[in-house]
Design an enzyme around this catalytic site. Structure first.
Site, PDB file in Angstrom:
ATOM      1  N   ARG A   6      11.488   5.309   2.783  1.00  0.00           N
ATOM      2  CA  ARG A   6      11.897   6.717   2.726  1.00  0.00           C
ATOM      3  C   ARG A   6      12.652   7.127   3.988  1.00  0.00           C
ATOM      4  O   ARG A   6      13.539   7.987   3.933  1.00  0.00           O
ATOM      5  CB  ARG A   6      10.680   7.612   2.510  1.00  0.00           C
ATOM      6  CG  ARG A   6      10.057   7.419   1.138  1.00  0.00           C
ATOM      7  CD  ARG A   6       9.092   8.528   0.764  1.00  0.00           C
ATOM      8  NE  ARG A   6       7.917   8.542   1.592  1.00  0.00           N
ATOM      9  CZ  ARG A   6       7.527   9.584   2.333  1.00  0.00           C
ATOM     10  NH1 ARG A   6       8.246  10.683   2.368  1.00  0.00           N
ATOM     11  NH2 ARG A   6       6.424   9.519   3.050  1.00  0.00           N
TER      12      ARG A   6
ATOM     13  N   TYR B 136      12.135  -2.065  -4.056  1.00  0.00           N
ATOM     14  CA  TYR B 136      11.965  -0.646  -4.348  1.00  0.00           C
ATOM     15  C   TYR B 136      13.262  -0.059  -4.898  1.00  0.00           C
ATOM     16  O   TYR B 136      14.362  -0.570  -4.614  1.00  0.00           O
ATOM     17  CB  TYR B 136      11.605   0.130  -3.076  1.00  0.00           C
ATOM     18  CG  TYR B 136      10.170   0.001  -2.623  1.00  0.00           C
ATOM     19  CD1 TYR B 136       9.217   0.948  -3.001  1.00  0.00           C
ATOM     20  CD2 TYR B 136       9.770  -1.047  -1.806  1.00  0.00           C
ATOM     21  CE1 TYR B 136       7.898   0.840  -2.569  1.00  0.00           C
ATOM     22  CE2 TYR B 136       8.450  -1.159  -1.381  1.00  0.00           C
ATOM     23  CZ  TYR B 136       7.530  -0.210  -1.768  1.00  0.00           C
ATOM     24  OH  TYR B 136       6.225  -0.316  -1.353  1.00  0.00           O
TER      25      TYR B 136
ATOM     26  N   ASP C 279       2.519   4.967  -0.381  1.00  0.00           N
ATOM     27  CA  ASP C 279       2.097   6.250   0.174  1.00  0.00           C
ATOM     28  C   ASP C 279       1.847   7.283  -0.925  1.00  0.00           C
ATOM     29  O   ASP C 279       2.159   7.064  -2.098  1.00  0.00           O
ATOM     30  CB  ASP C 279       3.179   6.790   1.120  1.00  0.00           C
ATOM     31  CG  ASP C 279       3.356   5.931   2.364  1.00  0.00           C
ATOM     32  OD1 ASP C 279       2.404   5.219   2.735  1.00  0.00           O
ATOM     33  OD2 ASP C 279       4.454   5.980   2.953  1.00  0.00           O
TER      34      ASP C 279
ATOM     35  N   ARG D  16       0.855  -1.192   0.000  1.00  0.00           N
ATOM     36  CA  ARG D  16       0.000   0.000   0.000  1.00  0.00           C
ATOM     37  C   ARG D  16       0.891   1.242   0.000  1.00  0.00           C
ATOM     38  O   ARG D  16       1.219   1.796   1.045  1.00  0.00           O
ATOM     39  CB  ARG D  16      -0.943  -0.033   1.202  1.00  0.00           C
ATOM     40  CG  ARG D  16      -1.977  -1.140   1.109  1.00  0.00           C
ATOM     41  CD  ARG D  16      -2.804  -1.281   2.365  1.00  0.00           C
ATOM     42  NE  ARG D  16      -2.021  -1.848   3.463  1.00  0.00           N
ATOM     43  CZ  ARG D  16      -2.521  -2.171   4.651  1.00  0.00           C
ATOM     44  NH1 ARG D  16      -3.808  -1.980   4.888  1.00  0.00           N
ATOM     45  NH2 ARG D  16      -1.759  -2.680   5.580  1.00  0.00           N
TER      46      ARG D  16
END
Length: 292
Positions: free
Chosen positions: A225, A138, A66, A64
């Site tokens: 992040r 990622y 951001d 999910r």
């Protein structure tokens, strides 16, 4: 043992489970998850699929993401009543044509330009896009060019005006790889574990482009992040190499660094086990972890 046959939530109708491979440009979305009054990736896709099948359906994703985060390798599953599927796509396929090519083409007409369904395929009932996943991958991209970022890349790459020591960043990153409690790098969610198996975290420089490759069995809220933001502090020599590893001792989200901007982050892939191992993987994932 025969494979499970998926059924609708009320158990009255047989459904077909579909796997969707999805890409989106996250700038204009308030993240993946459906939110009232917000434009979200799941909301847009659910609406398009419901229109196509003429029955309410809901997607479940591997991750999910951001607000502002992109994807080239998102994976989701959806259960569609067999009757709706047969009604919408009952024609005979041409030889060699993928089963749901027509559905893929039709979705391309219904969806906005910043989200695409790349592929649709039939899958087994034990496939769960979120809980069956082995790991997520990622990439985070920064540009240290003096002019910032080329306009065509401005939504996908973060401009970074200060020099970065990539060797120091790789050294600090290596100390974080493994099974740890990443509470310092996660926004708090009541009852949610912050223990994760970080399997890859390294940095590559190609001219002015600096890319982080990050892989883990799962990520908690804001974890990627936050990892990037902390390691950038090392790359700027504001913190020493050992500092990131020391953060693993924290019990709550650290305020000693700022999470990197969302625009540089892209979900690039999700790995799954073979079909006959999906059910076992789901049981493992759902089991709340404890520190080992």
């Amino acid at each position: 043992m025969r494979p499970r046959v998926p059924t609708s939530p009320d158990g009255t109708a047989e459904v077909v489970r579909l796997r969707l491979d999805i890409a989106y440009e996250g700038t204009e979305f308030a993240g993946w998850a459906v939110q009232a009054g917000q434009r979200t990736v799941a909301g847009v896709l659910d609406e398009a699929l419901t229109t196509v099948f003429r029955t309410p359906v809901r997607l479940f994703a591997a991750g999910r993401t951001d607000t502002g985060v992109h994807a080239t390798g998102q994976v989701a599953h959806v259960d569609v009543p067999d009757s709706a599927l047969r009604h919408a796509y009952s024609r005979t396929r041409r030889d060699g044509e993928p089963e749901f090519l027509a559905l893929t083409r039709r979705l391309a007409r219904f969806l906005p330009s910043d989200v695409r369904v790349l592929r649709v395929r039939r899958t087994v009932a034990d496939f769960d896009a979120r809980f069956s996943a082995l790991r997520r991958h990622y990439a985070y991209r920064l540009s240290t060019a003096p002019y910032g970022v080329l306009p065509a890349d401005a939504r996908y790459i973060t401009a970074w005006s200060r020099p970065l020591d990539v060797d120091a960043m790789n050294e600090a990153s290596g100390k974080l790889v493994g099974l740890h409690d990443f509470a310092a790098f996660c926004r708090h969610r009541e009852g949610a574990t912050t223990i994760r198996d970080l399997q890859r975290l390294d940095w590559v420089r190609d001219g002015d482009l600096v890319t982080a490759h990050v892989s883990a069995d799962a990520f908690c809220w804001s974890m990627v992040r936050s990892l990037v933001g902390a390691i950038l502090a090392v790359g700027e020599h504001r913190r020493d190499v050992a500092w990131c590893a020391d953060l693993l001792n924290a019990e709550r989200r650290s305020s000693d660094f700022t999470a990197a901007p969302a625009r540089g982050l892209t979900l690039v892939g999700v790995d799954y086990p073979p079909d006959d191992q999906l059910g076992a993987r789901t049981l493992i994932t759902r089991d709340l972890r404890t520190r080992q």
